[in-house]
Every structure is written in structure tokens, then in C-alpha cells.
Design a protein around this motif. Structure first.
Motif, PDB file in Angstrom:
ATOM      1  N   THR A  84      -9.289  -5.054  -2.174  1.00  0.00           N
ATOM      2  CA  THR A  84      -8.316  -5.937  -2.959  1.00  0.00           C
ATOM      3  C   THR A  84      -7.135  -4.958  -2.809  1.00  0.00           C
ATOM      4  O   THR A  84      -7.101  -3.828  -2.361  1.00  0.00           O
ATOM      5  N   VAL A  85      -6.216  -5.762  -3.146  1.00  0.00           N
ATOM      6  CA  VAL A  85      -4.677  -4.911  -3.134  1.00  0.00           C
ATOM      7  C   VAL A  85      -4.711  -3.818  -4.049  1.00  0.00           C
ATOM      8  O   VAL A  85      -4.164  -3.016  -3.761  1.00  0.00           O
ATOM      9  N   ARG A  86      -5.360  -3.761  -5.302  1.00  0.00           N
ATOM     10  CA  ARG A  86      -5.504  -2.667  -6.115  1.00  0.00           C
ATOM     11  C   ARG A  86      -6.127  -1.398  -5.530  1.00  0.00           C
ATOM     12  O   ARG A  86      -5.770  -0.374  -5.896  1.00  0.00           O
ATOM     13  N   ASP A  87      -6.912  -1.800  -4.528  1.00  0.00           N
ATOM     14  CA  ASP A  87      -7.682  -0.491  -3.772  1.00  0.00           C
ATOM     15  C   ASP A  87      -7.012   0.007  -2.872  1.00  0.00           C
ATOM     16  O   ASP A  87      -7.167   1.216  -2.241  1.00  0.00           O
ATOM     17  N   ILE A 117       5.891  -3.449  -5.724  1.00  0.00           N
ATOM     18  CA  ILE A 117       4.768  -4.376  -6.011  1.00  0.00           C
ATOM     19  C   ILE A 117       4.804  -5.087  -7.414  1.00  0.00           C
ATOM     20  O   ILE A 117       5.013  -4.635  -8.757  1.00  0.00           O
ATOM     21  N   ALA A 118       4.947  -6.449  -7.396  1.00  0.00           N
ATOM     22  CA  ALA A 118       5.160  -7.204  -8.686  1.00  0.00           C
ATOM     23  C   ALA A 118       3.822  -7.422  -9.578  1.00  0.00           C
ATOM     24  O   ALA A 118       2.673  -7.050  -8.706  1.00  0.00           O
ATOM     25  N   PRO A 119       3.743  -7.726 -10.787  1.00  0.00           N
ATOM     26  CA  PRO A 119       2.672  -7.862 -11.339  1.00  0.00           C
ATOM     27  C   PRO A 119       1.586  -8.873 -10.858  1.00  0.00           C
ATOM     28  O   PRO A 119       0.371  -8.485 -11.179  1.00  0.00           O
ATOM     29  N   ASN A 120       2.143  -9.750 -10.314  1.00  0.00           N
ATOM     30  CA  ASN A 120       1.158 -10.730  -9.605  1.00  0.00           C
ATOM     31  C   ASN A 120       0.788 -10.453  -8.250  1.00  0.00           C
ATOM     32  O   ASN A 120      -0.005 -11.135  -7.534  1.00  0.00           O
ATOM     33  N   GLU A 121       1.017  -9.045  -7.971  1.00  0.00           N
ATOM     34  CA  GLU A 121       0.639  -8.313  -6.767  1.00  0.00           C
ATOM     35  C   GLU A 121       1.266  -8.746  -5.486  1.00  0.00           C
ATOM     36  O   GLU A 121       0.847  -8.484  -4.177  1.00  0.00           O
ATOM     37  N   GLN A 151      -4.453   7.229   1.544  1.00  0.00           N
ATOM     38  CA  GLN A 151      -5.716   7.742   1.739  1.00  0.00           C
ATOM     39  C   GLN A 151      -6.297   7.118   3.166  1.00  0.00           C
ATOM     40  O   GLN A 151      -7.309   7.118   3.833  1.00  0.00           O
ATOM     41  N   ALA A 152      -5.575   5.855   3.654  1.00  0.00           N
ATOM     42  CA  ALA A 152      -6.157   5.027   4.665  1.00  0.00           C
ATOM     43  C   ALA A 152      -5.029   4.263   5.259  1.00  0.00           C
ATOM     44  O   ALA A 152      -3.994   4.453   4.907  1.00  0.00           O
ATOM     45  N   VAL A 153      -5.288   3.681   6.424  1.00  0.00           N
ATOM     46  CA  VAL A 153      -4.528   2.796   7.120  1.00  0.00           C
ATOM     47  C   VAL A 153      -5.187   1.167   7.065  1.00  0.00           C
ATOM     48  O   VAL A 153      -6.040   1.177   7.255  1.00  0.00           O
ATOM     49  N   TYR A 154      -4.377   0.363   6.747  1.00  0.00           N
ATOM     50  CA  TYR A 154      -4.890  -1.151   6.464  1.00  0.00           C
ATOM     51  C   TYR A 154      -3.812  -2.142   6.995  1.00  0.00           C
ATOM     52  O   TYR A 154      -2.868  -1.757   7.241  1.00  0.00           O
ATOM     53  N   ARG A 155      -4.469  -2.968   7.376  1.00  0.00           N
ATOM     54  CA  ARG A 155      -3.987  -4.428   7.993  1.00  0.00           C
ATOM     55  C   ARG A 155      -4.364  -5.659   7.107  1.00  0.00           C
ATOM     56  O   ARG A 155      -5.293  -5.650   6.848  1.00  0.00           O
ATOM     57  N   PHE A 156      -3.130  -6.427   6.769  1.00  0.00           N
ATOM     58  CA  PHE A 156      -3.456  -7.560   6.204  1.00  0.00           C
ATOM     59  C   PHE A 156      -2.219  -8.667   6.389  1.00  0.00           C
ATOM     60  O   PHE A 156      -1.345  -8.446   7.275  1.00  0.00           O
ATOM     61  N   VAL A 157      -2.310  -9.904   5.691  1.00  0.00           N
ATOM     62  CA  VAL A 157      -1.520 -11.034   6.089  1.00  0.00           C
ATOM     63  C   VAL A 157      -0.913 -11.505   4.739  1.00  0.00           C
ATOM     64  O   VAL A 157      -1.429 -11.354   3.817  1.00  0.00           O
ATOM     65  N   LEU A 171      12.476  -8.333   1.761  1.00  0.00           N
ATOM     66  CA  LEU A 171      11.668  -9.468   1.970  1.00  0.00           C
ATOM     67  C   LEU A 171      10.839  -9.679   0.752  1.00  0.00           C
ATOM     68  O   LEU A 171      10.411  -8.583   0.139  1.00  0.00           O
ATOM     69  N   VAL A 172      10.550 -10.804   0.182  1.00  0.00           N
ATOM     70  CA  VAL A 172       9.516 -11.130  -0.817  1.00  0.00           C
ATOM     71  C   VAL A 172       8.531 -11.477  -0.210  1.00  0.00           C
ATOM     72  O   VAL A 172       8.546 -12.840   0.389  1.00  0.00           O
ATOM     73  N   LEU A 173       7.010 -10.998  -0.390  1.00  0.00           N
ATOM     74  CA  LEU A 173       5.867 -11.543   0.597  1.00  0.00           C
ATOM     75  C   LEU A 173       4.795 -11.906  -0.449  1.00  0.00           C
ATOM     76  O   LEU A 173       4.873 -11.022  -1.906  1.00  0.00           O
ATOM     77  N   SER A 174       3.909 -12.397  -0.248  1.00  0.00           N
ATOM     78  CA  SER A 174       3.006 -13.037  -1.224  1.00  0.00           C
ATOM     79  C   SER A 174       1.786 -11.925  -1.392  1.00  0.00           C
ATOM     80  O   SER A 174       1.888 -10.880  -0.761  1.00  0.00           O
ATOM     81  N   GLU A 175       0.971 -11.952  -2.232  1.00  0.00           N
ATOM     82  CA  GLU A 175      -0.212 -11.047  -2.434  1.00  0.00           C
ATOM     83  C   GLU A 175      -0.841 -10.800  -0.932  1.00  0.00           C
ATOM     84  O   GLU A 175      -1.316 -11.881  -0.314  1.00  0.00           O
TER      85      GLU A 175
END
Length: 302
Positions: A84-87, A117-121, A151-157, A171-175
Motif C-alpha cells: 500500500t502507499v503507506r508501505d 502526500i495528502a491525508p487521503n494519500e 529502502q526500495a524502488v517502486y512503480r505505480f500508476v 502536479l496533483v496526483l491520485s492515490e
């Protein structure tokens, strides 16, 4: 037809490169990348065999670069379970690469940074630029991101919600969605394959090695022999190609490790010195462009 004849005439065999004799023309690889300058001398058959094993030497005064003769890409590593984004443990200022997801295959990553990072992630990132201009993005489209965490490299959308120009471009991006772990981060590197000229003496370049991996600050080289001991310095020159950009880099490098392979061939881990801001950006862009080829070497350079 003329290009074909010129390319055929440029092809060389080991017999065309007698050791100990200065080259009468520059020596290039199949794609036109310079291997050795005119006047350079091969030390012996060992170096000559190395050249023909890893490259396709041709006369630089006759050779026309082959189409598509760029860099080899390795098979992407298998991805682990998506966190998850928290991780992610992303910190403010973390380096990221961004590109539109539509038609993303083969498109370059554009460097940007995480600024919140906003409270809604949902996340906020600096506006990426290419060739001095903001990258063309449209609110509502999906973008692909590679982020370098502690600690790592991540890829996400993410979905692009908004573009703001003040107080800075951001830019304002979604979770983040479809989060995938590329590799744990001790040394973030990507596979590469390009020639690197090296100099051991006070001036000039005496030989050529093969880059097998690259990070933002270092290289892993395969050389025809051990070029030095740990802690010693080399002068190196190479060119990084990302999209339409071709950035020449000339600097010195500290040898951080030397590993003997079969025969006389050696692998060296180099940490680069004194990169200009443009060279640093070229290194980062090159790594971002090849994020699918992330590798992990436990005892190589940073």
C-alpha cells in the motif's frame, strides 16, 4: 546500396588490428559509438580479443551506424506483492520518474520530485520538464511513476487530477494504484551495454571496456584486464543516449572493487567523480528510462 557497401567495407577482422601498431582511423562500434581514437594502440591479443568478443569493431571513417543499434535490455525482474502507499516510506524530495501511461512502452521517464502526500494519500510532485519545456500532460489521464524510496524502488500508476503553475509548477496526483516493488534498495542500478574508454596514464585513452550496469553515481565495467587496484583512479569517457539526447561524459572514477573472471577478463565497480549538473541529470534520466532493468549488486558502488 552505397550505404551497404560502405558498411561492408568498414567491417574488420582481428587480422585488421595488429597489436602494437597505431590505428590509422578511429575505431567504432556497430552503432557508430567511438571505441578507440585514431592513433591508439592495442596492447596485445588479449585486448583485441576482448574488443571482438563484446563489440563489432569497424572503421570510423567508413562506417554508417546500423538502425536500431542501441543498448541491450535485460528481461525485467519478477515483481513482488504490491504494498500500500503507506508501505512505500517515500520522503519529501524523493526522486521520481513520470511518463503518460498511454503509449508508455519505450517512452522516456521525465525526472520530477515528490513534494507532498495528502491525508487521503494523493500525492504532489514537481512539474517534469523535457528540453526546457514542461512535459505535455492532460488532467484526467493516467501517468506511470517510478519512485526511489529510502529502502526500495517502486512503480505505480496515478491519475493526474490537476496542474498548477504557482507558487511553483506542480502536479496533483491520485492515490497510487497498481504499486509494484521493483527491487530493494541498497544499490539501485540498471542493466546497460555501452563502450567506455579508459585512460590510466596522464593523458589520452588507452583502451575500451564494456559497461554492464549503471547507477546515478557509478558504473560496473568489464575490462580485458585489471585496470588498477581498489582506491585507484581511472579517467573514463562514454556517451549516454536517452530519447533524442546524447550526452558525452568525461570524468575520473575511483575503483571500488575488482573481481577476476575466467581468464584475464575482470569486472570493476567504479564510483564517478566530479560530474556536472548536466551529466548528473543525464545519469539519472538514463536510469529512470530503464527502470524495468533494475538490478541489485550487493558489493558494488553506491
Amino acid at each position: 546500396m552505397t550505404d551497404t557497401l560502405e558498411t561492408a567495407a568498414a567491417l574488420l577482422t582481428p587480422a585488421d588490428l595488429p597489436p602494437g601498431q597505431p590505428l590509422e582511423w578511429p575505431l567504432v562500434d556497430h552503432d557508430g559509438t567511438l571505441l578507440l581514437e585514431r592513433g591508439a594502440t592495442l596492447v596485445g591479443e588479449m585486448e583485441r580479443d576482448f574488443l571482438f568478443r563484446h563489440f563489432a569493431p569497424r572503421r570510423g571513417d567508413r562506417a554508417a551506424p546500423e538502425a536500431g543499434g542501441a543498448l541491450a535490455h535485460a528481461k525485467p525482474p519478477e515483481h513482488e506483492a504490491a504494498p500500500t502507499v503507506r508501505d512505500l516510506h517515500l520522503s519529501i524530495g524523493a526522486s521520481m520518474g513520470l511518463r503518460p501511461q498511454q503509449g508508455a512502452s519505450g517512452a522516456p521517464m521525465h525526472p520530477c520530485k515528490l513534494i507532498g502526500i495528502a491525508p487521503n494519500e494523493s500525492i504532489f510532485a514537481t512539474l517534469p520538464y523535457a528540453d526546457g519545456r514542461p512535459v505535455a500532460l492532460t488532467p484526467g489521464e493516467n501517468v506511470e511513476i517510478v519512485a526511489i524510496a529510502s529502502q526500495a524502488v517502486y512503480r505505480f500508476v496515478c491519475t493526474l487530477h490537476a496542474i498548477h503553475q504557482a507558487p511553483i509548477g506542480y502536479l496533483v496526483l491520485s492515490e497510487p494504484a497498481h504499486i509494484r516493488l521493483l527491487r530493494e534498495r541498497k544499490s539501485i542500478r540498471v542493466h546497460a551495454r555501452f563502450p567506455v574508454r579508459f585512460g590510466i596514464g596522464a593523458e589520452g585513452y588507452q583502451g575500451v571496456a564494456l559497461a554492464r550496469g549503471i547507477s546515478a553515481l557509478g558504473l560496473s565495467l568489464v575490462a580485458p584486464w585489471a585496470l588498477g587496484q581498489v582506491g585507484e583512479r581511472l579517467r573514463i569517457a562514454f556517451s549516454l543516449r536517452s530519447g533524442d539526447l546524447d550526452t558525452p561524459i568525461e570524468t575520473s572514477a575511483v575503483i571500488r572493487n575488482v573481481q577476476q573472471e575466467d581468464g584475464a577478463q575482470c569486472t570493476l565497480g567504479l564510483e564517478l567523480d566530479s560530474l556536472t549538473s548536466a551529466e548528473q541529470m543525464a545519469m539519472k534520466v538514463y536510469v529512470f528510462d530503464r527502470h524495468d532493468d533494475v538490478v541489485y549488486w550487493g558489493n558494488s558502488t553506491r
